[in-house]
Design a protein around this motif. Structure first.
Motif, PDB file in Angstrom:
ATOM      1  N   ALA A 129       0.835  -1.192   0.000  1.00 36.57           N
ATOM      2  CA  ALA A 129       0.000   0.000   0.000  1.00 36.57           C
ATOM      3  C   ALA A 129       0.870   1.242   0.000  1.00 36.57           C
ATOM      4  O   ALA A 129       2.082   1.184   0.263  1.00 36.57           O
ATOM      5  N   ILE A 130       0.237   2.364  -0.311  1.00 35.28           N
ATOM      6  CA  ILE A 130       0.885   3.667  -0.228  1.00 35.28           C
ATOM      7  C   ILE A 130       0.276   4.370   0.987  1.00 35.28           C
ATOM      8  O   ILE A 130      -0.938   4.327   1.174  1.00 35.28           O
ATOM      9  N   GLU A 135       1.097   7.133   9.265  1.00 39.07           N
ATOM     10  CA  GLU A 135       0.370   5.876   9.076  1.00 39.07           C
ATOM     11  C   GLU A 135       1.336   4.711   8.880  1.00 39.07           C
ATOM     12  O   GLU A 135       1.167   3.636   9.467  1.00 39.07           O
ATOM     13  N   PRO A 379      -1.706  13.805   3.371  1.00 40.46           N
ATOM     14  CA  PRO A 379      -3.014  13.292   3.822  1.00 40.46           C
ATOM     15  C   PRO A 379      -3.190  13.416   5.331  1.00 40.46           C
ATOM     16  O   PRO A 379      -4.296  13.664   5.814  1.00 40.46           O
ATOM     17  N   ALA A 383      -6.210  16.747   6.483  1.00 38.43           N
ATOM     18  CA  ALA A 383      -7.474  16.078   6.786  1.00 38.43           C
ATOM     19  C   ALA A 383      -7.946  16.603   8.129  1.00 38.43           C
ATOM     20  O   ALA A 383      -7.134  16.970   8.976  1.00 38.43           O
ATOM     21  N   LEU A 451      -8.370   1.867  -4.373  1.00 37.27           N
ATOM     22  CA  LEU A 451      -9.013   3.181  -4.452  1.00 37.27           C
ATOM     23  C   LEU A 451      -8.146   4.088  -5.324  1.00 37.27           C
ATOM     24  O   LEU A 451      -6.941   3.871  -5.438  1.00 37.27           O
ATOM     25  N   TYR A 457      -8.885  14.690   0.087  1.00 37.47           N
ATOM     26  CA  TYR A 457     -10.264  14.462  -0.338  1.00 37.47           C
ATOM     27  C   TYR A 457     -11.075  15.762  -0.313  1.00 37.47           C
ATOM     28  O   TYR A 457     -10.872  16.619   0.570  1.00 37.47           O
TER      29      TYR A 457
ATOM     30  N   HIS B 345      -4.801   4.891  15.946  1.00 38.04           N
ATOM     31  CA  HIS B 345      -5.416   5.826  15.003  1.00 38.04           C
ATOM     32  C   HIS B 345      -5.312   5.347  13.564  1.00 38.04           C
ATOM     33  O   HIS B 345      -6.295   5.323  12.833  1.00 38.04           O
ATOM     34  N   TYR B 346      -4.112   4.970  13.162  1.00 39.82           N
ATOM     35  CA  TYR B 346      -3.827   4.758  11.736  1.00 39.82           C
ATOM     36  C   TYR B 346      -3.705   3.308  11.305  1.00 39.82           C
ATOM     37  O   TYR B 346      -3.763   3.022  10.120  1.00 39.82           O
ATOM     38  N   ALA B 347      -3.450   2.389  12.253  1.00 33.90           N
ATOM     39  CA  ALA B 347      -3.166   1.019  11.830  1.00 33.90           C
ATOM     40  C   ALA B 347      -4.234   0.036  12.292  1.00 33.90           C
ATOM     41  O   ALA B 347      -4.086  -1.156  12.091  1.00 33.90           O
ATOM     42  N   ALA B 383     -12.442   7.657  16.137  1.00 31.31           N
ATOM     43  CA  ALA B 383     -12.767   8.613  15.083  1.00 31.31           C
ATOM     44  C   ALA B 383     -12.204   8.076  13.788  1.00 31.31           C
ATOM     45  O   ALA B 383     -11.200   7.367  13.790  1.00 31.31           O
ATOM     46  N   ARG B 386      -8.980  10.129   8.832  1.00 26.15           N
ATOM     47  CA  ARG B 386      -9.228  10.548   7.445  1.00 26.15           C
ATOM     48  C   ARG B 386      -7.944  10.707   6.643  1.00 26.15           C
ATOM     49  O   ARG B 386      -7.991  10.852   5.424  1.00 26.15           O
ATOM     50  N   GLY B 387      -6.805  10.680   7.325  1.00 31.28           N
ATOM     51  CA  GLY B 387      -5.541  10.726   6.595  1.00 31.28           C
ATOM     52  C   GLY B 387      -5.090   9.353   6.123  1.00 31.28           C
ATOM     53  O   GLY B 387      -4.149   9.227   5.354  1.00 31.28           O
ATOM     54  N   ARG B 388      -5.753   8.310   6.594  1.00 28.14           N
ATOM     55  CA  ARG B 388      -5.348   6.948   6.227  1.00 28.14           C
ATOM     56  C   ARG B 388      -5.514   6.701   4.736  1.00 28.14           C
ATOM     57  O   ARG B 388      -6.522   7.081   4.149  1.00 28.14           O
ATOM     58  N   ARG B 389      -4.534   6.018   4.147  1.00 26.21           N
ATOM     59  CA  ARG B 389      -4.604   5.722   2.720  1.00 26.21           C
ATOM     60  C   ARG B 389      -4.415   4.243   2.400  1.00 26.21           C
ATOM     61  O   ARG B 389      -4.628   3.845   1.259  1.00 26.21           O
ATOM     62  N   HIS B 390      -3.966   3.418   3.368  1.00 28.63           N
ATOM     63  CA  HIS B 390      -3.792   1.997   3.022  1.00 28.63           C
ATOM     64  C   HIS B 390      -5.118   1.268   3.218  1.00 28.63           C
ATOM     65  O   HIS B 390      -5.891   1.581   4.117  1.00 28.63           O
ATOM     66  N   ARG B 414     -13.863   5.735  -0.525  1.00 32.51           N
ATOM     67  CA  ARG B 414     -12.928   5.950   0.581  1.00 32.51           C
ATOM     68  C   ARG B 414     -13.229   4.884   1.613  1.00 32.51           C
ATOM     69  O   ARG B 414     -14.371   4.476   1.756  1.00 32.51           O
TER      70      ARG B 414
END
Lengths: 556, 556
Positions: A129-130, A135, A379, A383, A451, A457, B345-347, B383, B386-390, B414
């Protein structure tokens, strides 16, 4: 004999250490490995399929270890799973062509984006993934934990303590995830000294240190020559300051890289001063040491800057301005990408950055066909931080605008981060910045992504700023209004020309769209004379001779 | 003589160090301060108005330094601005009553919530803001940087290197922000040793070390006695596993504290196994070492756990299961609240937690009248990131459900984090969990807050789980539907009784509401026999005797 099944990682770690000791013999002294034994070390400790974090940062590169990795015997070491922030060097992709590595999780690819796309479409690389940086770091502690980390530090002492110096960047996050999960940490250093200026990483967390034959590569990515700032950029910067920073009282912020935001920085001590904004905006920054910020710092605008990384040539200036920057007792910068991204996410009221393409929903992307460039930090900072609970005037005003008159869950009062996309309506070669459909959609097909690679976004963007004006998307109340607000600042692009003129005028009457004239800005005043520095030489002068730009920027 | 104006922090730092040396004389040896000189040290280095970070964590407390701070001369040291994660001890508020401290920025107040509310309403304390943990840490690097940090470590060596051990918690974030901004770091330690098991904080970052007269306080906050888990909680846990974890294929997650989530953990090796879910869900955790997770770990469900802090009694178990936990080469846990919150948060794909009150918009809060309790980590993890991209299957499915059929920016594809609020319809003393209006609104008035203290916003909640069923808010397409979905699982509360029965049945037909029967769950099977451990003793047994519960939990 139950225990070993639960301590495999520890056992494997000891086995790898023993293999290294055997393979290196006298070329290993304590934690120190002879320079010419780097390849042998990697061959001894790496196993096929290992997850390896190679420190490819935004600026600093573990380039010697990257090169050593390309030289290992692919019969012995193959199918590695590389995890790294940035693909910056050719070596970062070479390992995939030779089969040494197979799978990749990353954040940003910059100059290697074109080659990466080709490798993906030829099946030479599997992309997991990117990510955005924080993250990716987060996943180092969950499901992408490195088995071996190859990092770069400025210096080591005899024990193996590391001094990462100004460019600490990703190193603490990488090393912590690896060292505390039974992994191995290998550091390349520029020099070995008796006493370090300070300790950034304890020797406890480091397994091997190799002195590299040349200093590690560092790119001055955040330096912008003021001579290249255009008058359109000056005009846009005036709008940003008066129409957004002053309007919301933005005290804490992050600027993306680029001439657009460099122009804002250079207008603070001139135009910002004229407007009486000193002390009212732009006091706290999550930002690398941008040379363009020197005049604002010298004029007393800036209280604090915490940095992701450093910037070449700013070392002496930072040392002499230690009240502003985060520095160690030795006087040099301590950057930390993980904490600075957290600061950008949770402690900033505004993120402003540039983009290449924006669609009618406000989604924007820097992805272009034939290139997989990734996301970097945008990102995360661009956000709404929905976990945030502390209030500030800027955040409350933005949230209030977004929620006024709404019902239900969307009407519950809440603050919101300001996310500004700043873009000229046409970019280089007269490519329109506003499009009906982002290239990201085609790229999704080409690369088989789940995606489209959207960087910011539309749902998260609050303001679109072009030379034609500012569109405040917070005030839009329907998809139709949002679309016309974007068209209304899209100038002579096809998207701009297709605007519903009456609706756009209505949005302007309501203050959703603001032209320079609506902000009391006369475009004729937007000249380069407003810039506090108009050349690299001016920046050096403003710094009292403390800033020493890299050679390529010395044009006087 | 221009330079000094830009290095004030460094000069003040040296002055403070010199004052300490003078005041302490021979009671200061290197970095080591005599125990009986702690108060004198604080009086020497602190100045009125200083911003002071006192390590009050979720678990570990710098209690000796907290006590010393209450004893300084308020004529000399006053109006401090305290920044700290948790107000846990009476001393944390005592300093406000004596005028030593004036202003407070924090995250969580737990047991001191009632007294804090009284102090606020009597004007004895100014609250800056209430934060989620990572947000507070982020501000340490931006606009709440500590001038002095008072932290707790397990041990120090002669040089002043620190071993924080299993409860590293907030220490690295606090120390980094303070040490690299010209601040002073003072650490209390339980013991001084010649060789530390490992180094968690380099001596370079520490100015003073004081041996405390007794070990620092640590609370076993995450221990839940399985004997207290009710059959309703078993039923709800079955619904969570079958209706949410299995439905979305949740691999990476965080559980809030409580019996509800302890029940889930204890059902994985029994009910989860029956459903054939092993290896398909719950492999990676951002979680403290919950004793209730022992049976699932022993049954091979868990691949990795990264922790915010540790849990008393779990030390030997962690050491013996180092493949699962993040541990140092010495075998003990390395926790880190900042990184674990980033991981949450992210993972993570799911956060599940309990609440006290929920309104018809889905907003929930643990705030009750007369108490200011704060937020802790829930807003950060509960929450959408919203910055997550993977992408992951769980995240894509949730995002797909939320966006199906939508237009414009909201229709752009998304992913979305699963945020589950798990609550019985009535809590203790038959207080309804579902209400028309949250107490948070009254509390906002009482405490003069900018916004009501909502812990999880309705906009971020994806599922509400009660003993009556699961409401999937992702599938709701209007405020009205969302309200009826919540009423539809609100049981016999007034809110539940006021449901529109026809609309609720329609939502059930569409799968927005799922009853146990809809999930193929027979409530008669929800007995305590399903729990993999039914007592503390069972947990000890499951651990092979490695888990050693604190005394208060030893009831056999």
């Amino acid at each position: 004999m139950n225990a070993p099944a639960w301590n495999l990682r520890d056992r494997q770690r000891r086995e790898r250490l023993a293999r290294a000791a055997e393979a290196l013999g006298s070329r290993l002294q304590g934690r120190h490995v002879a320079t010419d034994a780097a390849v042998a070390l990697l061959e001894a400790v790496l196993e096929p399929g290992d997850r390896v974090c190679l420190e490819g940062n935004n600026q600093k590169q573990a380039d010697f270890l990257a090169q050593a990795l390309t030289q290992v015997d692919a019969q012995r070491v193959h199918d590695l799973h590389m995890v790294q922030s940035v693909l910056a060097l050719p070596e970062h992709l070479d390992v995939f062509e030779t089969g040494i590595a197979k799978r990749l999780d990353f954040s940003f690819s910059g100059p290697q984006g074109g080659r990466l796309a080709k490798l993906v479409s030829s099946g030479g690389i599997e992309i997991g993934a990117i990510h955005t940086y924080l993250e990716l770091f987060a996943r180092y502690f969950v499901d992408l934990t490195p088995k071996v980390a190859l990092v770069a530090a400025h210096a080591a002492d005899r024990q193996g303590n590391l001094y990462t110096g100004p460019n600490t960047e990703d190193t603490p996050a990488i090393v912590e995830a690896t060292a505390f999960s039974g992994g191995l940490v290998i550091a390349q250093v520029n020099e070995v000294v008796d006493v370090l200026p300070r300790i950034d990483i304890p020797a406890d967390w480091v397994d091997f240190v190799v002195k590299a034959p040349r200093p590690n590569l560092i790119e001055p990515l955040f330096t912008r020559d003021p001579a290249q700032i255009s008058e359109i950029q000056v005009l846009m910067a005036m709008m940003a300051i008066k129409g957004i920073y002053a309007e919301y009282g933005v005290q804490r912020l992050n600027h993306g890289i680029g001439f657009d935001t460099a122009a804002i920085e250079l207008l603070l001590p001139t135009y910002g001063e004229q407007l009486g904004l000193k002390g009212k905006i732009c006091k706290h920054w999550a930002l690398n040491p941008h040379p363009a910020l020197i005049p604002a710092i010298e004029a007393g605008w800036v209280e604090s800057i915490h940095s992701f990384g450093s910037e070449l040539g700013m070392e002496d200036y930072i040392r002499a301005r230690s009240d502003v920057f985060f520095t160690g007792a030795d006087g040099s910068l301590r950057s930390n990408r993980a904490f600075c991204q957290a600061a950008g996410h949770y402690a900033c009221d505004l993120f402003i950055g540039s983009t290449l393409q924006m669609d009618l929903q406000g989604n924007s992307s820097t992805a272009t066909l034939g290139r997989i460039t990734g996301f970097g930090g945008a990102p995360n900072m661009g956000a709404d931080a929905r976990g945030r609970r502390h209030a500030s005037p800027a955040w409350l005003k933005a949230g209030g605008e977004a929620r006024a008159g709404r019902q239900g869950a969307a009407g519950t009062p809440r603050g919101q981060k300001l996310v500004v996309q700043m873009v000229e309506t046409f970019r280089e070669h007269m490519q329109p910045a506003f499009v009906e459909t982002l290239d990201a959609w085609t790229l999704q097909q080409q690369a088989g992504m789940a995606l489209p690679p959207i960087m910011i976004y539309g749902e998260d963007v609050t303001h679109v700023l072009t030379e034609e004006g500012i569109a405040n998307l917070l005030l839009c109340r329907s998809d139709e209004e949002r679309e016309q607000a974007i068209r209304g600042v899209a100038g002579y692009t096809a998207v701009g020309l297709a605007r519903d003129a009456r609706m756009v005028e209505n949005l302007r009457d309501r203050g959703v769209i603001k032209r320079p004239a609506d902000l009391g800005i006369d475009p004729r005043e937007a000249t380069r004379n407003l810039l506090a520095a108009r050349s690299m030489r001016d920046l050096v002068r403003a710094s009292g001779g403390l800033y020493a730009p890299p050679k390529r920027f010395r044009n006087w």
